[in-house]
Design a protein around this motif. Structure first.
Motif, mmCIF file in Angstrom:
data_model
loop_
_atom_site.group_PDB
_atom_site.id
_atom_site.type_symbol
_atom_site.label_atom_id
_atom_site.label_comp_id
_atom_site.label_asym_id
_atom_site.label_seq_id
_atom_site.Cartn_x
_atom_site.Cartn_y
_atom_site.Cartn_z
ATOM 1 N N THR A 1 14.105 -12.506 -10.690
ATOM 2 C CA THR A 1 13.811 -11.999 -12.035
ATOM 3 C C THR A 1 13.860 -10.480 -12.152
ATOM 4 N N TYR A 2 14.072 -9.786 -11.051
ATOM 5 C CA TYR A 2 13.995 -8.327 -11.083
ATOM 6 C C TYR A 2 14.988 -7.698 -12.058
ATOM 7 N N VAL A 3 16.224 -8.194 -12.034
ATOM 8 C CA VAL A 3 17.246 -7.565 -12.872
ATOM 9 C C VAL A 3 16.912 -7.701 -14.357
ATOM 10 N N ASN A 4 16.341 -8.830 -14.749
ATOM 11 C CA ASN A 4 15.967 -9.016 -16.150
ATOM 12 C C ASN A 4 14.696 -8.254 -16.500
ATOM 13 N N LYS A 5 13.818 -8.128 -15.540
ATOM 14 C CA LYS A 5 12.490 -7.560 -15.787
ATOM 15 C C LYS A 5 12.443 -6.042 -15.675
ATOM 16 N N TYR A 6 13.222 -5.478 -14.738
ATOM 17 C CA TYR A 6 13.018 -4.068 -14.396
ATOM 18 C C TYR A 6 14.232 -3.157 -14.572
ATOM 19 N N ASN A 7 15.388 -3.685 -14.920
ATOM 20 C CA ASN A 7 16.580 -2.832 -14.992
ATOM 21 C C ASN A 7 16.393 -1.620 -15.904
ATOM 22 N N GLY B 1 10.363 -22.423 -6.313
ATOM 23 C CA GLY B 1 11.759 -22.135 -6.004
ATOM 24 C C GLY B 1 12.060 -20.659 -5.869
ATOM 25 N N ASN B 2 11.042 -19.871 -5.510
ATOM 26 C CA ASN B 2 11.238 -18.434 -5.294
ATOM 27 C C ASN B 2 11.695 -17.728 -6.570
ATOM 28 N N ALA B 3 11.151 -18.164 -7.701
ATOM 29 C CA ALA B 3 11.596 -17.648 -9.003
ATOM 30 C C ALA B 3 11.440 -16.142 -9.118
ATOM 31 N N HIS C 1 11.420 3.737 -5.381
ATOM 32 C CA HIS C 1 10.665 2.694 -6.060
ATOM 33 C C HIS C 1 11.038 1.362 -5.424
ATOM 34 N N SER C 2 10.042 0.667 -4.874
ATOM 35 C CA SER C 2 10.279 -0.636 -4.269
ATOM 36 C C SER C 2 9.584 -1.700 -5.105
ATOM 37 N N TYR C 3 10.383 -2.523 -5.787
ATOM 38 C CA TYR C 3 9.862 -3.559 -6.677
ATOM 39 C C TYR C 3 9.656 -4.853 -5.904
ATOM 40 N N CYS C 4 8.412 -5.326 -5.891
ATOM 41 C CA CYS C 4 8.089 -6.608 -5.260
ATOM 42 C C CYS C 4 7.025 -7.294 -6.090
ATOM 43 N N ASP C 5 7.283 -8.512 -6.527
ATOM 44 C CA ASP C 5 6.346 -9.259 -7.363
ATOM 45 C C ASP C 5 5.751 -10.441 -6.607
ATOM 46 N N TYR C 6 4.525 -10.777 -6.969
ATOM 47 C CA TYR C 6 3.866 -11.960 -6.413
ATOM 48 C C TYR C 6 4.713 -13.195 -6.700
ATOM 49 N N GLY C 7 4.851 -14.045 -5.708
ATOM 50 C CA GLY C 7 5.668 -15.237 -5.835
ATOM 51 C C GLY C 7 7.055 -15.076 -5.247
ATOM 52 N N ASP C 8 7.415 -13.834 -4.883
ATOM 53 C CA ASP C 8 8.676 -13.598 -4.196
ATOM 54 C C ASP C 8 8.467 -13.929 -2.723
ATOM 55 N N GLY D 1 0.767 -1.231 0.000
ATOM 56 C CA GLY D 1 0.000 0.000 0.000
ATOM 57 C C GLY D 1 0.794 1.275 0.000
ATOM 58 N N MET D 2 2.117 1.205 -0.013
ATOM 59 C CA MET D 2 2.920 2.415 -0.018
ATOM 60 C C MET D 2 2.941 3.033 -1.417
ATOM 61 N N PRO D 3 2.983 4.351 -1.524
ATOM 62 C CA PRO D 3 2.934 5.000 -2.847
ATOM 63 C C PRO D 3 4.149 4.714 -3.711
ATOM 64 N N TRP D 4 5.231 4.262 -3.107
ATOM 65 C CA TRP D 4 6.447 3.986 -3.862
ATOM 66 C C TRP D 4 6.550 2.523 -4.305
ATOM 67 N N ASN D 5 5.563 1.708 -3.992
ATOM 68 C CA ASN D 5 5.615 0.296 -4.380
ATOM 69 C C ASN D 5 5.437 0.140 -5.888
ATOM 70 N N VAL D 6 6.264 -0.729 -6.469
ATOM 71 C CA VAL D 6 6.209 -1.057 -7.891
ATOM 72 C C VAL D 6 6.236 -2.579 -7.990
ATOM 73 N N GLY D 7 5.642 -3.118 -9.043
ATOM 74 C CA GLY D 7 5.559 -4.565 -9.166
ATOM 75 C C GLY D 7 4.123 -5.003 -8.963
ATOM 76 N N ASN D 8 3.881 -6.305 -8.966
ATOM 77 C CA ASN D 8 2.498 -6.778 -8.941
ATOM 78 C C ASN D 8 2.088 -7.423 -7.623
ATOM 79 N N CYS D 9 2.883 -7.268 -6.566
ATOM 80 C CA CYS D 9 2.478 -7.752 -5.254
ATOM 81 C C CYS D 9 1.486 -6.764 -4.649
ATOM 82 N N THR D 10 0.336 -7.267 -4.221
ATOM 83 C CA THR D 10 -0.673 -6.388 -3.651
ATOM 84 C C THR D 10 -0.913 -6.614 -2.167
ATOM 85 N N LEU D 11 -0.401 -7.725 -1.617
ATOM 86 C CA LEU D 11 -0.611 -7.984 -0.192
ATOM 87 C C LEU D 11 0.716 -8.099 0.533
#
Length: 258
Positions: free
Chosen positions: A236-242, A230-232, A212-219, A159-169
């Motif tokens: 993946t952040y470096v490939n996905k968001y660099n 396996g915590n995939a 910007h805090s990147y957090c994706d579902y499944g992390d 819920g923070m305004p600086w959150n990026v990625g697809n984690c919502t909880l």
């Protein structure tokens, strides 16, 4: 006894590292990035070398450095807390000493995984339960820090305004809002991850427009233990968001206002 000796040795090594790496730069860059990698052996950039390379290639007159904190010798939760504390203090010193020599340089601070905790504690201070206290970076440094990037931060708060990625909880929120389910707790303990949300995220507000805090579902370390792959997502952040990060730095550099 062995723990005390190890702490004394690491404190002595910190003094050497600070003298070696945090000395005055030969020339002042337009943009200087301080990067804290995740836990493990190898050099001080490791997988973050790809982001470092993009910054150097795409942002003229830029420099980068891998934060030389003790990312390798972390064999227990107690060691992790000590390492995060020392790394955050070290990053604050790198920030302060670089800007003392180059006050017009714009800084970028970046952290991945355990390095993300280091970076976040460096700018926001410590508010996780059980972690050693680090005071927040002085608000005046928001005049120089144009971007603060976290990949897979274990102290992530939804819920923070600086959150990026697809984690919502995020699993961490269960500590402060609702009881955590036995299945989630069992999986988390099995994976060896602590639930350590930042309890006072408002301390980050002075740097909120830079963060910007990147957090994706499944992390498993910032969001969810599912799917069991396996915590995939954490890897993946470096490939996905660099490239997104570099574009954000460019945007901030072009439009930055205090």
């Amino acid at each position: 006894m062995h723990g005390v000796i190890a702490q004394l040795i690491w404190a002595f090594l910190c003094l050497i590292l600070r003298h070696t790496y945090a000395q005055e730069p030969d020339e002042c860059a337009r943009v200087h990035a301080i990067i804290a990698r995740g836990q493990g052996g190898g050099d001080d950039l490791n997988v973050m070398s790809t982001l470092s390379d993009l910054i150097l290639q795409q942002i003229p007159d830029s420099t980068t450095v891998g934060l030389p904190y003790d990312h390798e010798n972390v064999l227990s939760n107690e060691a992790k807390r000590l390492t995060v504390h020392d790394g955050a203090v070290l990053m604050q010193e790198f920030i302060e000493e670089y800007l003392e020599s180059c006050p017009d340089t714009k800084l970028v601070v970046i952290g991945y995984s355990m390095g993300a905790i280091v970076m976040m504690d460096a700018i926001c201070g410590t508010s996780q339960v059980g972690f050693l206290f680090v005071a927040p970076l002085e608000r005046s440094y928001n005049e120089s820090i144009i971007a603060a990037i976290a990949y897979g931060d274990e102290t992530y708060v939804p819920g923070m305004p600086w959150n990026v990625g697809n984690c919502t909880l995020g699993i961490g929120v269960s500590i402060s809002l609702t009881p955590i389910s036995p299945s989630t707790m069992k999986h988390s303990l099995k994976c060896g991850y602590e639930l350590i949300p930042r309890m006072n995220a408002a301390l980050c507000d002075p740097f909120g427009s830079s963060l910007h805090s990147y957090c994706d579902y499944g992390d498993e370390q910032c969001c969810s233990p599912y799917p069991a792959d396996g915590n995939a997502a954490h890897h993946t952040y470096v490939n996905k968001y660099n490239q997104n990060v570099v574009e954000f730095i460019k945007h901030r550099l072009a439009t930055f206002k205090v």
